[in-house]
Scaffold this motif. Sequence first.
Motif: not given
Length: 84
Positions: A16-21, A23-26, A44-47, A55-59
């Motif tokens: 995910i981190l290597r994919d420039p396209d 939208p997710l990031y830690p 968490y990986m969020v977009s 984002r809080l809901a993911v956690a």
Amino acid sequence: MTTHTQPLPPETVSAILRDPDSPLYPSQITVFCDHCGHEATRDYMVSTDMTSAERLAVARKHLVDNEGWGHDEEFGDDFCPEHA
């Protein structure tokens, strides 16, 4: 939007981190117990298109589903496993 409650394998996170396209990031998110103040900080990986509340809901979902936390939908309170 799909949310995963199980930890992603390191190779998936790396891809995910290597994919420039992608939208997710830690993002490090902390949830506090509204009874005793205990903190649960996790990555968490969020977009980029998610709001702060999403984002809080993911956690919260991860903590409730996997770590015994409780969440009161009506008041928005979070409770550690000891007070859930």
